[in-house]
Design a protein around this motif. Sequence first.
Motif, PDB file in Angstrom:
ATOM      1  N   LYS A 143       0.821  -1.210   0.000  1.00 29.26           N
ATOM      2  CA  LYS A 143       0.000   0.000   0.000  1.00 29.26           C
ATOM      3  C   LYS A 143       0.856   1.261   0.000  1.00 29.26           C
ATOM      4  CE  LYS A 143      -4.033  -1.923   2.421  1.00 29.26           C
ATOM      5  NZ  LYS A 143      -4.956  -1.753   3.573  1.00 29.26           N
ATOM      6  N   ASP A 144       0.271   2.338  -0.543  1.00 30.89           N
ATOM      7  CA  ASP A 144       0.843   3.680  -0.429  1.00 30.89           C
ATOM      8  C   ASP A 144       0.703   4.123   1.021  1.00 30.89           C
ATOM      9  OD1 ASP A 144       0.636   6.720  -0.327  1.00 30.89           O
ATOM     10  OD2 ASP A 144       1.269   6.427  -2.401  1.00 30.89           O
ATOM     11  N   ASP A 145       1.801   4.623   1.619  1.00 30.31           N
ATOM     12  CA  ASP A 145       1.757   4.956   3.043  1.00 30.31           C
ATOM     13  C   ASP A 145       0.882   6.155   3.362  1.00 30.31           C
ATOM     14  OD1 ASP A 145       3.392   6.833   1.859  1.00 30.31           O
ATOM     15  OD2 ASP A 145       4.764   6.982   3.563  1.00 30.31           O
ATOM     16  N   LYS A 146       0.527   6.955   2.344  1.00 30.44           N
ATOM     17  CA  LYS A 146      -0.320   8.126   2.584  1.00 30.44           C
ATOM     18  C   LYS A 146      -1.780   7.855   2.218  1.00 30.44           C
ATOM     19  CE  LYS A 146       2.890  11.104   3.875  1.00 30.44           C
ATOM     20  NZ  LYS A 146       4.064  10.217   3.832  1.00 30.44           N
ATOM     21  N   THR A 147      -2.024   7.296   1.060  1.00 30.90           N
ATOM     22  CA  THR A 147      -3.389   7.128   0.572  1.00 30.90           C
ATOM     23  C   THR A 147      -3.969   5.738   0.828  1.00 30.90           C
ATOM     24  OG1 THR A 147      -2.668   6.425  -1.633  1.00 30.90           O
ATOM     25  CG2 THR A 147      -2.883   8.793  -1.243  1.00 30.90           C
ATOM     26  N   GLY A 148      -3.112   4.750   1.096  1.00 34.27           N
ATOM     27  CA  GLY A 148      -3.599   3.379   1.267  1.00 34.27           C
ATOM     28  C   GLY A 148      -3.889   2.670  -0.045  1.00 34.27           C
ATOM     29  N   LYS A 149      -3.528   3.280  -1.154  1.00 38.24           N
ATOM     30  CA  LYS A 149      -3.760   2.669  -2.463  1.00 38.24           C
ATOM     31  C   LYS A 149      -2.907   1.410  -2.607  1.00 38.24           C
ATOM     32  CE  LYS A 149      -3.060   3.558  -7.387  1.00 38.24           C
ATOM     33  NZ  LYS A 149      -2.552   4.541  -8.389  1.00 38.24           N
ATOM     34  N   LEU A 150      -3.514   0.333  -3.136  1.00 36.56           N
ATOM     35  CA  LEU A 150      -2.783  -0.912  -3.358  1.00 36.56           C
ATOM     36  C   LEU A 150      -1.816  -0.743  -4.527  1.00 36.56           C
ATOM     37  CD1 LEU A 150      -5.678  -3.489  -2.870  1.00 36.56           C
ATOM     38  CD2 LEU A 150      -3.794  -3.011  -1.304  1.00 36.56           C
ATOM     39  N   GLY A 199       8.246   4.157  -8.791  1.00 37.45           N
ATOM     40  CA  GLY A 199       7.983   5.477  -8.238  1.00 37.45           C
ATOM     41  C   GLY A 199       7.976   5.527  -6.737  1.00 37.45           C
ATOM     42  N   TYR A 200       8.370   4.439  -6.070  1.00 42.30           N
ATOM     43  CA  TYR A 200       8.342   4.382  -4.611  1.00 42.30           C
ATOM     44  C   TYR A 200       9.698   3.925  -4.082  1.00 42.30           C
ATOM     45  CZ  TYR A 200       3.275   4.959  -4.589  1.00 42.30           C
ATOM     46  OH  TYR A 200       2.006   5.450  -4.741  1.00 42.30           O
ATOM     47  N   ASP A 201       9.993   4.355  -2.847  1.00 42.03           N
ATOM     48  CA  ASP A 201      11.224   3.929  -2.185  1.00 42.03           C
ATOM     49  C   ASP A 201      11.055   2.523  -1.612  1.00 42.03           C
ATOM     50  OD1 ASP A 201      12.549   6.323  -2.690  1.00 42.03           O
ATOM     51  OD2 ASP A 201      11.730   7.278  -0.881  1.00 42.03           O
ATOM     52  N   LEU A 202      12.167   1.829  -1.470  1.00 43.39           N
ATOM     53  CA  LEU A 202      12.159   0.481  -0.912  1.00 43.39           C
ATOM     54  C   LEU A 202      11.831   0.537   0.573  1.00 43.39           C
ATOM     55  CD1 LEU A 202      12.810  -2.470  -1.826  1.00 43.39           C
ATOM     56  CD2 LEU A 202      15.069  -2.120  -0.830  1.00 43.39           C
ATOM     57  N   ASP A 215      -4.175 -21.705   9.103  1.00 46.48           N
ATOM     58  CA  ASP A 215      -4.802 -20.411   9.359  1.00 46.48           C
ATOM     59  C   ASP A 215      -4.438 -19.406   8.273  1.00 46.48           C
ATOM     60  OD1 ASP A 215      -5.962 -21.354  11.596  1.00 46.48           O
ATOM     61  OD2 ASP A 215      -4.630 -20.356  13.019  1.00 46.48           O
ATOM     62  N   PRO A 216      -5.373 -18.515   7.898  1.00 43.41           N
ATOM     63  CA  PRO A 216      -5.044 -17.429   6.974  1.00 43.41           C
ATOM     64  C   PRO A 216      -4.389 -16.280   7.726  1.00 43.41           C
ATOM     65  CG  PRO A 216      -7.381 -17.374   7.490  1.00 43.41           C
ATOM     66  CD  PRO A 216      -6.820 -18.577   8.195  1.00 43.41           C
ATOM     67  N   VAL A 217      -3.413 -15.629   7.105  1.00 40.49           N
ATOM     68  CA  VAL A 217      -2.739 -14.487   7.715  1.00 40.49           C
ATOM     69  C   VAL A 217      -2.478 -13.457   6.620  1.00 40.49           C
ATOM     70  CG1 VAL A 217      -0.464 -15.561   7.416  1.00 40.49           C
ATOM     71  CG2 VAL A 217      -0.750 -13.722   9.078  1.00 40.49           C
ATOM     72  N   THR A 218      -2.701 -12.168   6.950  1.00 37.31           N
ATOM     73  CA  THR A 218      -2.499 -11.074   5.996  1.00 37.31           C
ATOM     74  C   THR A 218      -1.252 -10.291   6.388  1.00 37.31           C
ATOM     75  OG1 THR A 218      -4.874 -10.876   5.589  1.00 37.31           O
ATOM     76  CG2 THR A 218      -3.495  -9.003   4.982  1.00 37.31           C
ATOM     77  N   VAL A 219      -0.375 -10.074   5.418  1.00 35.81           N
ATOM     78  CA  VAL A 219       0.869  -9.318   5.614  1.00 35.81           C
ATOM     79  C   VAL A 219       0.796  -8.067   4.746  1.00 35.81           C
ATOM     80  CG1 VAL A 219       3.369  -9.339   5.412  1.00 35.81           C
ATOM     81  CG2 VAL A 219       2.156 -11.420   6.075  1.00 35.81           C
ATOM     82  N   THR A 220       1.026  -6.892   5.352  1.00 38.93           N
ATOM     83  CA  THR A 220       0.938  -5.620   4.633  1.00 38.93           C
ATOM     84  C   THR A 220       2.258  -4.871   4.732  1.00 38.93           C
ATOM     85  OG1 THR A 220      -1.425  -5.461   5.136  1.00 38.93           O
ATOM     86  CG2 THR A 220      -0.309  -3.439   4.418  1.00 38.93           C
ATOM     87  N   VAL A 221       2.752  -4.398   3.596  1.00 37.96           N
ATOM     88  CA  VAL A 221       3.923  -3.525   3.564  1.00 37.96           C
ATOM     89  C   VAL A 221       3.496  -2.191   2.958  1.00 37.96           C
ATOM     90  CG1 VAL A 221       5.621  -5.370   3.429  1.00 37.96           C
ATOM     91  CG2 VAL A 221       4.649  -4.477   1.329  1.00 37.96           C
ATOM     92  N   THR A 222       4.077  -1.098   3.446  1.00 35.96           N
ATOM     93  CA  THR A 222       3.737   0.240   2.959  1.00 35.96           C
ATOM     94  C   THR A 222       4.970   0.877   2.331  1.00 35.96           C
ATOM     95  OG1 THR A 222       4.204   1.182   5.142  1.00 35.96           O
ATOM     96  CG2 THR A 222       1.925   0.573   4.659  1.00 35.96           C
ATOM     97  N   ASN A 223       4.732   1.660   1.296  1.00 37.38           N
ATOM     98  CA  ASN A 223       5.823   2.320   0.582  1.00 37.38           C
ATOM     99  C   ASN A 223       5.546   3.809   0.457  1.00 37.38           C
ATOM    100  OD1 ASN A 223       5.744  -0.648  -0.787  1.00 37.38           O
ATOM    101  ND2 ASN A 223       7.825   0.126  -0.703  1.00 37.38           N
ATOM    102  N   ALA A 224       6.606   4.603   0.582  1.00 35.66           N
ATOM    103  CA  ALA A 224       6.510   6.050   0.403  1.00 35.66           C
ATOM    104  C   ALA A 224       6.997   6.416  -0.988  1.00 35.66           C
ATOM    105  CB  ALA A 224       7.352   6.770   1.458  1.00 35.66           C
ATOM    106  N   LYS A 225       6.368   7.426  -1.567  1.00 39.36           N
ATOM    107  CA  LYS A 225       6.752   7.870  -2.903  1.00 39.36           C
ATOM    108  C   LYS A 225       8.174   8.431  -2.886  1.00 39.36           C
ATOM    109  CE  LYS A 225       2.304   8.849  -5.108  1.00 39.36           C
ATOM    110  NZ  LYS A 225       1.483   9.879  -5.781  1.00 39.36           N
TER     111      LYS A 225
END
Length: 334
Positions: A143-150, A199-202, A215-225
Amino acid sequence: MHARLVRSAAAVAAAGTLTWAPAASAEPTEPTPSASAAAETPAADAGSVEITTRDTAGDALPGAVFLLLDSAGQEAGHGKTDAQGKLTFSDLAPGVYRLKETASGSPLHEVVADQDVIVTPGATTRLTITDPFKAAKVLLQAKDDKTGKLLPGTTVNIGTGTSTLLTLTTGAKGTASGELPMSSRKAQFWVKEIKAPAGYDLYNPTKTFTAAPGDPVTVTVTNAKTTTTPKPESSGKPTHTPTDTPSSSQGKPNSGTDRATPSASDSDTPETDSSTIATTPVGNSTPKTPTGSLAHTGADATPWLIGGAAVLIAAGGGALAVARRSRTDSHTDY
């Protein structure tokens, strides 16, 4: 007379049946003792199969269901493991059998693949069955760290310790899924991003999460532009242009931080800087008036130099007058 003989024969026949009829003359209606014993005793060449069921952590698995088929595909036995995870199939004719696990007896474990078992005469074939844990179902989101866009195009590694167990890359919808192998009832894993979306930093930090078998598990990483910096001007001109001090008269050299250098063609005409003024011959009573002044080049000392030159000229004139008078007096004495 005839009736009396019939009655006597019947009585004799009846008496003979009860008292002297030989038992050996009759066919036996039940098996002999030796035949009965042979039926109750298993064949000397029969074998057996003993199963012990455990998981990858070494714990016994009770309630696992197994089916044993002979070489013709017919059922030769079936059953469940006991509290110690054991099950035995006995009185098996020697040969090759097919063992199938139909249920693990646990919601956390998978069944193993079918396998062949060889039964040898008069021996017990012992097998240890290890049921693996069910894999954890992982859903990755970037996700985008500001907008939450996938964000599509994010690649991460997932593992434990120093081992990478799973690599996922988000698709057009910004998600990816996979199965994470498990070796225990609960384990901790790490997530490391190895490729950032365009267009995003690592995302440099390493995240951790806990998962359980099945069990199901969700992993989320966020990226900054990625921050864009303005490019320098391509004209080549300096960002600051020095401003020249306007000249008050024509012919005045441009002011600046450097002193003007005389050229070879101007060697006959002395410059009006301080060094030229300092080397003017003393006998020249009329020094050339400078046409201008140079900023911060020593020109401010000109009045003092002019005054000194005047003093020297006056002193020279006085000395000359004294010399002439002395010469006149000497002529008078003669």
